[in-house]
Design a protein around this motif. Structure first.
Motif: not given
Length: 226
Positions: A68, A71-72, A76, A97-98, A101-102
């Motif tokens: 997570a 991925s975030s 970014e 999903e970060d 989904d982005s």
């Protein structure tokens, strides 16, 4: 996220890569002759980092084991670079999903999905005595290699030698990557985070330079997938 039509603007691609970066290197070579933006995220010191340095491609090394957080952080990075039209995965880990989904996130899986999902699909194919080896370009979602399939390529197996199969898989994934760049450059694909509409029949490359470049790669490897 609304569908993205890329026509009349330079495609912007993010890549998440680890290990050798062989397909990434062919994208970098293609970029020398065809304008598109490329930025890369890696998760360790690896050959893909050397590829970025060799071709002067912007990259970030994110050494984070938590899926997570990684991925975030990758999402970014792509935002800081001005956003991307698609994220391409040449990656041995799952992403969260970060990221998917982005941005529309596409995986190059070395099998004819839904066969041989998960890790080491070539080894799975050998154990199953598969008569055909393929690669699949698909949308990434919360499933494991279960997102919507965009396009596939396949070839008959002449040998179960892993060196031969690795070379075949490399060429198949490079073909799919070049096809995607061709679609984006021509505006023949609308992408969302959940699917895509391809406005072209079959796995055909329109751009002559892209096709000539891919034929060169096939000649260098003495192996042909199309």
């Amino acid at each position: 996220m609304p569908a993205m039509s890329i026509k009349d603007k330079m495609p912007r691609l993010g890549v998440v890569c680890s290990a050798g970066g062989s397909v990434l290197e062919e994208l970098c070579r293609l970029q020398e002759n065809l304008p598109f933006f490329l930025t890369v995220v890696i998760d360790r010191k690896c050959a893909a980092e050397e590829v970025c340095l060799k071709f002067g491609v912007e990259y970030a090394r994110i050494e984070e084991k938590d899926r997570a957080i990684f991925s975030s952080s990758a999402a970014e990075h792509f935002r800081k670079m001005g956003g991307v039209d698609a994220v391409l995965l040449f990656f041995t880990r799952l992403v969260g999903e970060d990221l998917f989904d982005s941005f529309p996130t596409l995986n190059f899986h070395p099998s004819l999905l839904p066969a041989f999902k998960g890790f080491k699909p070539l080894e799975q194919a050998v154990r199953a005595n598969a008569k055909v080896i393929g690669a699949t370009l698909h949308i990434v979602d919360e499933s494991i290699d279960g997102g919507p399939i965009l396009v596939q390529v396949s070839n008959s197996v002449n040998s179960y030698d892993m060196a031969y199969l690795g070379k075949l898989s490399f060429l198949q994934k490079t073909l799919l990557a070049y096809f995607l760049v061709d679609l984006l450059t021509a505006g023949d694909i609308d992408l969302t985070t959940r699917g895509a509409e391809i406005k072209r029949a079959g796995l055909t490359i329109k751009n002559r330079m892209i096709m000539e470049t891919f034929n060169r790669i096939q000649e260098e490897n003495d192996l042909y997938v199309i």
